[in-house]
Design an enzyme around this catalytic site. Structure first.
Site, mmCIF file in Angstrom:
data_model
loop_
_atom_site.group_PDB
_atom_site.id
_atom_site.type_symbol
_atom_site.label_atom_id
_atom_site.label_comp_id
_atom_site.label_asym_id
_atom_site.label_seq_id
_atom_site.Cartn_x
_atom_site.Cartn_y
_atom_site.Cartn_z
ATOM 1 N N LYS A 5 0.798 -1.212 0.000
ATOM 2 C CA LYS A 5 0.000 0.000 0.000
ATOM 3 C C LYS A 5 0.843 1.281 0.000
ATOM 4 O O LYS A 5 0.345 2.354 -0.324
ATOM 5 C CB LYS A 5 -0.971 -0.015 1.191
ATOM 6 C CG LYS A 5 -1.958 -1.180 1.164
ATOM 7 C CD LYS A 5 -2.661 -1.237 -0.161
ATOM 8 C CE LYS A 5 -3.852 -2.171 -0.312
ATOM 9 N NZ LYS A 5 -3.965 -3.407 0.373
ATOM 10 N N CYS A 15 -14.152 -7.609 2.823
ATOM 11 C CA CYS A 15 -15.431 -7.768 2.114
ATOM 12 C C CYS A 15 -15.377 -8.918 1.111
ATOM 13 O O CYS A 15 -16.131 -8.940 0.145
ATOM 14 C CB CYS A 15 -15.808 -6.481 1.393
ATOM 15 S SG CYS A 15 -16.317 -5.181 2.508
HETATM 16 C C1 SPV Z 1 -6.081 -4.223 2.935
HETATM 17 O O1 SPV Z 1 -6.317 -3.884 4.102
HETATM 18 O O2 SPV Z 1 -6.726 -3.790 1.976
HETATM 19 C C2 SPV Z 1 -5.016 -5.193 2.661
HETATM 20 C C3 SPV Z 1 -4.036 -5.463 3.702
HETATM 21 O O3 SPV Z 1 -4.908 -5.680 1.566
HETATM 22 S S1 SPV Z 1 -2.958 -4.147 3.902
HETATM 23 O O4 SPV Z 1 -1.664 -4.580 3.484
HETATM 24 O O5 SPV Z 1 -2.986 -3.830 5.326
HETATM 25 O O6 SPV Z 1 -3.415 -3.021 3.125
HETATM 26 MN MN MN Z 2 -6.012 -4.507 0.146
#
Ligand code: SPV
Ligand code: MN
Length: 625
Positions: free
Chosen positions: A229, A272
């Site tokens: 992310k 989801c």
């Molecule tokens: C999400 O929360 O959308 C995920 C896990 O895919 S994370 O790496 O925490 O974003």
């Molecule tokens: Mn994600």
């Protein structure tokens, strides 16, 4: 020339590896952050198996991961208060004069850079830093995006191995031409459980100007795995400038008649059902979380940015998720995080088959049944956001196109959220703008309701991408709208709802019904079946679903169930339009007029249907018109 700092701080073996990449900007950057963070040791990781093994071994030696009884399986714990993405402390750094919407967390660039550099000063004291090179998207492709990550967490470096394509050779190949992202991460000081201690100084700062992300005093993957992310926010900004999309989307091959495969992307907010959709057992998986989309020869093409899964483990059981279940019980390399480790070195999580063990160690430390936290709440056997990390190569249902530099042609795009009372289980948009606006840009998801039957709180989450936007929402929506320009063939856009409930709060569908929805969408994307024009989009005909339910699930789909699930809920749909318009009027800067126009048209269709048929309309009424 490579700076003297590098020569001083890195031993000659590691230095020789770095020298293979001819890129002064890269060397300077590494030197700068070695000097600032001041690690005791530097390890440069190439694509060689020996280097990768070194990191894997360190994770267990330094205690960031614990070896489980099963070979190749390890477990990692994050701090009890470091179990999810820290939205509050994740900020896009804004240069003077630039504004983003209120819904996007930002901070002034200069002050924040000063702050993070202060936090990161000597932060790697006594530790080893791992310098890693990866490629987002397939290598040797128009989609390839090289990323360099420095981290003092062997767990983070190890996770990235399972999740991303090796990129050292790609950096060597691209040399000075590499337009790479840079991520600097430190878990900071660790406590006796090897988890980040200084959570008060946890920060994730995204600098769009220099394409750098800084992450400090955290270990949870969503805050630290630089290619996930963190890079996603940089990629959204880069794609906006260049006319391509970075989406919070799965990619899957849906298998139709006569061996036809139609590729779908799907956007769902976290928790989801995105991963379980990508793993439907009749279909093939390309990716479960992030996709890049580009236009090529009049078609939309997509790639999985990753090559592994960092998936939610809660609720995974042998019946509902047989493919994931089998992979988790295979000898594949897996990192479990924040679930229970039993005294025998086994594992357990919420919703796993079998009895919950009496005791073990989990995200809270020593755990036993009935243990309460400081506020008196019972601590579950695993955290709700606990995860497993695994390379997709371990899945039999892996689609053969995963590493195709051209990506796959997208035939359909799906949007879905947690919605107890408004959308039908599946519908198809009337066209691109309708789909982008009425489905994607109108996506909401409910927080789970505490009381049976009571509605959850709906959270607005356009394209399920709100948490990761680094550009104004207006620009992001326009980018999506404009994406269809020049296309010879637009993908069909669908909306799905797996969470529809009856008056008593019971789900109207079983988890496996989604297998049917995708088969229907596949037929629609190829115009093999007709559909019914309802005010909110095109919905399936009973006969087609009945046939598919029989073929796919060997179930008789009752007419009453169809009528109940696919009835058009005018009141709730109008209330939704009211909510969404209000959000775009008051919380989004200069939302495009076309957004209001598309929503207004939908409202008119709903109102005129209400005049004829009332607030709850049997789907087949629209068949007659
Ligand atoms: C999400 O929360 O959308 C995920 C896990 O895919 S994370 O790496 O925490 O974003
Ligand atoms: Mn994600």
């Amino acid at each position: 020339m490579i700076s003297n700092i590098l020569k001083e701080k890195i031993d000659s073996e590691q230095y020789e590896k770095l020298k293979r990449i001819d890129n002064p900007e890269l060397h300077e950057f590494i030197a700068k952050y070695i000097e600032l963070c001041n690690p005791a040791k530097v390890f440069v990781c190439t694509d060689d198996e020996e280097d990768i093994r070194y990191i894997r071994e360190v994770t267990v030696k330094n205690g960031e991961e614990i070896q489980l009884a099963a070979p190749n399986h390890t477990i990692h714990f994050d701090n009890y208060f470091d179990q999810a993405r820290d939205k509050q402390n994740t900020k896009i750094l804004l240069p003077e004069g630039i504004k983003l919407d209120k819904a996007i967390n930002t901070a002034p660039r200069k002050e924040s850079l000063d702050e993070i550099h202060e936090i990161m000063k000597d932060i790697m004291n006594g530790k080893e830093v791992y310098i890693r090179f990866f490629c987002l998207g397939p290598t040797n492709s128009e989609f390839s995006q090289p990323v360099m990550q420095m981290t003092d967490s062997a767990y983070v470096a190890h996770s990235e191995d399972l999740l991303y394509r090796q990129g050292f050779e790609e950096f060597v190949r691209q040399g000075r031409n590499a337009r790479f992202f840079k991520i600097v991460h430190s878990a900071g000081e660790l406590d006796e459980r090897n988890t980040s201690k200084n959570l008060g100084r946890r920060r994730v700062y995204i600098d769009l100007e220099e394409n750098i992300v800084y992450s400090a005093n955290t270990q949870y993957g969503g805050n630290t795995i630089g290619l996930k992310k963190l890079s996603m926010r940089l990629a959204i900004n880069r794609g906006y400038k260049e006319g391509w999309l970075t989406e919070h989307m799965l990619v899957m091959g849906v298998h139709g008649p006569n061996n036809r495969v139609t590729y779908f992307t799907g956007a769902f907010p976290s928790l989801c059902g995105k991963t379980s959709t990508s793993m439907l057992d009749n279909e093939t998986v390309v990716g479960d979380d992030i996709a890049y989309l580009r236009k090529k020869d009049g078609r939309v093409r997509a790639v999985n940015v990753e090559k592994g899964i960092f998936g939610i483990i809660m609720g995974v059981n042998s019946e509902d998720d047989p493919i994931i279940w089998d992979a988790l019980h295979s000898p594949a390399e897996i990192i479990f995080s924040n679930i229970l480790m039993t005294p025998e070195g086994g594992v357990h999580w919420i919703g796993k088959d079998g009895e919950i063990p009496e005791k073990g160690v989990n995200h809270c430390g020593e755990w036993y049944k009935g243990k309460k936290d400081e506020s008196g709440n019972e601590i579950p056997v695993s955290h709700r956001n606990a995860r497993f990390t695994i390379d997709l190569k371990n899945f039999d249902n892996l689609d053969p196109t995963l590493n195709d530099p051209k990506g796959v042609e997208v035939g359909g795009m799906v949007y879905g959220g947690r919605d107890s009372d408004t959308w039908v289980p599946i519908k198809e948009a009337f066209g691109w703008a309708h789909g982008i606006i009425a489905y994607g840009a109108s996506l909401e998801s409910e927080t789970t309701a505490a009381t049976l039957g009571k509605e959850g709180v709906r959270k607005f989450n356009p394209m399920s991408n709100l948490d990761f936007l680094s550009i104004p929402i207006r620009d992001y929506i326009n980018l999506n709208l404009d994406f269809a320009k020049g296309l010879e063939k637009e993908p069909s856009i669908f909306a799905v709802n797996y969470f529809l409930k009856d008056k008593n709060g019971n789900f109207l569908n079983s988890r496996e019904d989604k297998k049917v929805w995708y088969k229907w969408a596949e037929l629609r994307a190829n115009r093999d079946v007709d559909a019914i024009d309802a005010p909110t989009g095109r919905i399936p005909k009973y006969e087609d679903l009945k046939k598919l339910f029989k073929e796919v699930l060997n179930k008789d789909f009752a007419k009453e169930d169809y009528n109940e699930q696919f009835k058009i809920r005018v009141k709730e749909n109008i209330a939704k339009i009211d909510r969404i318009e209000e959000i775009y009027r008051t919380q989004v800067m200069d939302a495009p007029q076309v957004l209001f126009d598309v929503l207004e048209e939908q409202r008119k269709r709903l109102l005129s249907a209400r005049e004829k048929y009332g607030d709850y309309i049997n789907p087949e009424e629209f068949k007659k018109t």
